[in-house]
Design a protein around this motif. Structure first.
Motif, PDB file in Angstrom:
ATOM      1  N   PHE A 232     -34.018 -85.581  91.830  1.00 38.07           N
ATOM      2  CA  PHE A 232     -33.298 -85.652  93.098  1.00 38.07           C
ATOM      3  C   PHE A 232     -34.216 -85.155  94.216  1.00 38.07           C
ATOM      4  CE2 PHE A 232     -29.277 -85.501  90.613  1.00 38.07           C
ATOM      5  CZ  PHE A 232     -28.527 -86.449  91.304  1.00 38.07           C
ATOM      6  N   LEU A 233     -34.268 -85.918  95.290  1.00 35.55           N
ATOM      7  CA  LEU A 233     -35.009 -85.504  96.482  1.00 35.55           C
ATOM      8  C   LEU A 233     -34.033 -85.563  97.658  1.00 35.55           C
ATOM      9  CD1 LEU A 233     -37.579 -84.715  97.918  1.00 35.55           C
ATOM     10  CD2 LEU A 233     -38.342 -87.090  97.808  1.00 35.55           C
ATOM     11  N   VAL A 234     -33.783 -84.415  98.267  1.00 33.33           N
ATOM     12  CA  VAL A 234     -32.758 -84.300  99.305  1.00 33.33           C
ATOM     13  C   VAL A 234     -33.408 -84.099 100.668  1.00 33.33           C
ATOM     14  CG1 VAL A 234     -30.717 -83.015 100.064  1.00 33.33           C
ATOM     15  CG2 VAL A 234     -31.208 -83.244  97.614  1.00 33.33           C
ATOM     16  N   ALA A 235     -32.925 -84.860 101.673  1.00 35.46           N
ATOM     17  CA  ALA A 235     -33.472 -84.741 103.021  1.00 35.46           C
ATOM     18  C   ALA A 235     -32.415 -84.445 104.071  1.00 35.46           C
ATOM     19  CB  ALA A 235     -34.218 -86.020 103.403  1.00 35.46           C
ATOM     20  N   THR A 236     -31.140 -84.606 103.731  1.00 35.68           N
ATOM     21  CA  THR A 236     -30.062 -84.430 104.700  1.00 35.68           C
ATOM     22  C   THR A 236     -29.897 -82.956 105.072  1.00 35.68           C
ATOM     23  OG1 THR A 236     -28.940 -86.302 103.656  1.00 35.68           O
ATOM     24  CG2 THR A 236     -27.638 -84.953 105.162  1.00 35.68           C
ATOM     25  N   ASN A 237     -29.593 -82.697 106.337  1.00 34.00           N
ATOM     26  CA  ASN A 237     -29.406 -81.318 106.808  1.00 34.00           C
ATOM     27  C   ASN A 237     -27.965 -80.845 106.684  1.00 34.00           C
ATOM     28  OD1 ASN A 237     -32.033 -80.517 107.644  1.00 34.00           O
ATOM     29  ND2 ASN A 237     -31.870 -81.924 109.379  1.00 34.00           N
TER      30      ASN A 237
ATOM     31  N   TRP B 145     -27.956 -79.389  93.198  1.00 34.77           N
ATOM     32  CA  TRP B 145     -28.289 -78.698  91.946  1.00 34.77           C
ATOM     33  C   TRP B 145     -27.018 -78.255  91.225  1.00 34.77           C
ATOM     34  CZ3 TRP B 145     -28.254 -73.037  91.282  1.00 34.77           C
ATOM     35  CH2 TRP B 145     -28.731 -72.640  90.024  1.00 34.77           C
ATOM     36  N   LYS B 146     -26.081 -77.682  91.968  1.00 37.13           N
ATOM     37  CA  LYS B 146     -24.824 -77.221  91.374  1.00 37.13           C
ATOM     38  C   LYS B 146     -23.973 -78.391  90.884  1.00 37.13           C
ATOM     39  CE  LYS B 146     -24.402 -72.692  91.437  1.00 37.13           C
ATOM     40  NZ  LYS B 146     -24.089 -71.937  90.194  1.00 37.13           N
ATOM     41  N   PHE B 147     -23.824 -79.410  91.731  1.00 38.05           N
ATOM     42  CA  PHE B 147     -22.974 -80.550  91.387  1.00 38.05           C
ATOM     43  C   PHE B 147     -23.531 -81.356  90.213  1.00 38.05           C
ATOM     44  CE2 PHE B 147     -21.625 -80.776  96.132  1.00 38.05           C
ATOM     45  CZ  PHE B 147     -20.712 -79.753  95.933  1.00 38.05           C
TER      46      PHE B 147
ATOM     47  N   PHE C 299     -28.465 -80.395  86.946  1.00 35.79           N
ATOM     48  CA  PHE C 299     -29.857 -80.681  86.596  1.00 35.79           C
ATOM     49  C   PHE C 299     -30.686 -79.394  86.568  1.00 35.79           C
ATOM     50  CE2 PHE C 299     -31.104 -85.367  87.364  1.00 35.79           C
ATOM     51  CZ  PHE C 299     -29.937 -85.816  86.777  1.00 35.79           C
ATOM     52  N   PRO C 300     -31.817 -79.421  85.837  1.00 32.68           N
ATOM     53  CA  PRO C 300     -32.741 -78.290  85.906  1.00 32.68           C
ATOM     54  C   PRO C 300     -33.221 -78.109  87.345  1.00 32.68           C
ATOM     55  CG  PRO C 300     -33.330 -79.771  84.104  1.00 32.68           C
ATOM     56  CD  PRO C 300     -32.289 -80.473  84.919  1.00 32.68           C
ATOM     57  N   LYS C 301     -33.429 -76.873  87.743  1.00 34.13           N
ATOM     58  CA  LYS C 301     -33.822 -76.599  89.136  1.00 34.13           C
ATOM     59  C   LYS C 301     -35.116 -77.292  89.521  1.00 34.13           C
ATOM     60  CE  LYS C 301     -36.235 -72.206  88.100  1.00 34.13           C
ATOM     61  NZ  LYS C 301     -36.279 -72.402  86.637  1.00 34.13           N
TER      62      LYS C 301
ATOM     63  N   ASP D 247     -31.381 -67.137  93.344  1.00 35.46           N
ATOM     64  CA  ASP D 247     -30.186 -67.967  93.544  1.00 35.46           C
ATOM     65  C   ASP D 247     -30.115 -68.530  94.959  1.00 35.46           C
ATOM     66  OD1 ASP D 247     -27.884 -69.223  92.573  1.00 35.46           O
ATOM     67  OD2 ASP D 247     -26.590 -67.658  93.404  1.00 35.46           O
ATOM     68  N   ILE D 248     -31.221 -69.107  95.390  1.00 35.29           N
ATOM     69  CA  ILE D 248     -31.287 -69.707  96.725  1.00 35.29           C
ATOM     70  C   ILE D 248     -32.311 -70.832  96.734  1.00 35.29           C
ATOM     71  CG2 ILE D 248     -33.048 -68.080  97.535  1.00 35.29           C
ATOM     72  CD1 ILE D 248     -30.142 -69.286  99.710  1.00 35.29           C
ATOM     73  N   TYR D 249     -32.010 -71.913  97.430  1.00 39.34           N
ATOM     74  CA  TYR D 249     -33.004 -72.953  97.724  1.00 39.34           C
ATOM     75  C   TYR D 249     -33.503 -72.712  99.134  1.00 39.34           C
ATOM     76  CZ  TYR D 249     -32.821 -76.243  93.792  1.00 39.34           C
ATOM     77  OH  TYR D 249     -32.971 -76.854  92.566  1.00 39.34           O
ATOM     78  N   ILE D 250     -34.824 -72.674  99.291  1.00 40.68           N
ATOM     79  CA  ILE D 250     -35.405 -72.364 100.600  1.00 40.68           C
ATOM     80  C   ILE D 250     -36.836 -72.904 100.640  1.00 40.68           C
ATOM     81  CG2 ILE D 250     -36.347 -70.097  99.945  1.00 40.68           C
ATOM     82  CD1 ILE D 250     -35.207 -69.081 102.713  1.00 40.68           C
ATOM     83  N   GLY D 251     -37.357 -73.113 101.843  1.00 40.28           N
ATOM     84  CA  GLY D 251     -38.683 -73.704 102.002  1.00 40.28           C
ATOM     85  C   GLY D 251     -39.808 -72.749 101.661  1.00 40.28           C
TER      86      GLY D 251
END
Length: 317
Positions: A118-123, A133-135, A138-140, A269-273
């Motif tokens: 999965f590659l996500v670009a939406t803000n 990731w939660k829905f 999938f592996p992180k 437990d966070i997705y961040i740049g």
């Protein structure tokens, strides 16, 4: 392996999705490209238009419009669908409406049997990447957001322009939220191995005072562009193509993406740049920059803003 075909599925053919498809075609990175949108006529029109450019492309790409069932054989699903950021609206203002949209999108993608990346670009991209990731379950490593890949590109461009140096020879990162709490890592920024701060010394016309304004122009770039043309899409589209290339070609390239932290930088437990090594399997490794105390504090603040925003929205799902 000789018969392997790389397929990319794009969910959402708005400004970003169609610009991404156009850039992908121009670079000849994928063998198959399927466009999926709630507005099937728009997706069909984009597919037709792109196909008419094939005689001028560097290599052949099979392009068509389809539905979610086409994701089953995709290597990468790129999600660009969702509500757009409006003038004076922050990326975090979009979180609730787009989280709801994403839940339905991910469910339909999973129903196809998709087992790629999965590659996500939406803000807001960091929160929506976490949601995917939660829905998905999938592996992180196989759920990646565009993160600060564009912010970093803007940063390098403006620094290169200021110092009159090719932007590709500027090595500097923007990390944190893709938004108002992002931060520049000045402690690791350099040109040709020389720290950026040293470039301002003993050089006429340059000053350290200008550097902060450069960062502010990076941070607020989206607002300036949206005010002038309504949306940003060329820069992020090219950033997504660069990331797609790194993934499909197993490059082990370092790109500033939205990645899941599990203790890195002292957070979890966070997705961040953050800078990360990416290859055919997704995120291979997060690169931990040696931040100074001020940068650590700002990064922690960015993490907290995202967590506070996520808490009120994701618990509904």
């Amino acid at each position: 392996m000789l018969n392997r075909v790389n397929r990319v599925a794009v969910i959402g053919t708005g400004f970003v999705g169609s610009s991404y498809a156009f850039a992908l075609l121009n670079q000849g990175i994928a063998e198959e490209l399927v466009l999926i949108d709630l507005n099937a006529h728009k997706a069909e029109g984009d597919a037709m238009d792109l196909n008419h450019g094939l005689p001028f492309a560097p290599s052949y790409t099979k392009i068509w419009y389809g539905d979610y069932s086409e994701c089953g054989k995709a290597d990468i699903v790129v999600i660009t669908a969702g509500a757009n950021q409006k003038p004076a609206e922050t990326r975090l203002d979009l979180v609730e409406k787009n989280t709801k949209i994403f839940k339905g999108i991910v469910e339909q993608i999973l129903a196809s049997g998709f087992d790629g990346i999965f590659l996500v670009a939406t803000n807001p991209v960091d929160i929506l990447t976490y949601a995917v990731w939660k829905f998905s379950g999938f592996p992180k490593e196989r759920v990646i957001g565009s993160g600060t890949i564009l912010d970093t590109a803007r940063f390098r461009f403006l620094l290169g322009d200021y110092f009159n140096v090719d932007t590709r020879n500027v090595h500097a990162y923007i990390i944190g939220e893709h938004g108002d709490t992002e931060l520049p890592v000045w402690s690791n920024a350099n040109i040709a191995g020389t720290p950026i701060t040293e470039w301002t010394k003993n050089r006429e016309g340059y000053s350290r005072g200008d550097l902060n304004q450069i960062f502010l122009n990076v941070r607020d770039a989206a607002y300036h562009i949206i005010e002038r043309k309504g949306a940003t899409y060329y820069g992020i589209a090219m950033g997504l193509v660069r990331l797609t290339k790194a993934l499909l070609e197993n490059e082990n390239s370092v790109l500033t993406v939205s990645a899941y932290l599990n203790g890195e930088y002292g957070h979890d437990d966070i997705y961040i740049g953050v800078p990360a090594i990416v290859n055919r399997n997704g995120i291979k490794q997060i690169v931990e920059l040696d931040l100074n105390d001020q940068e650590k504090e700002k990064f922690a603040g960015s993490v907290q803003v995202l967590k506070n925003t996520m808490e009120t929205v994701l618990k509904k799902y």
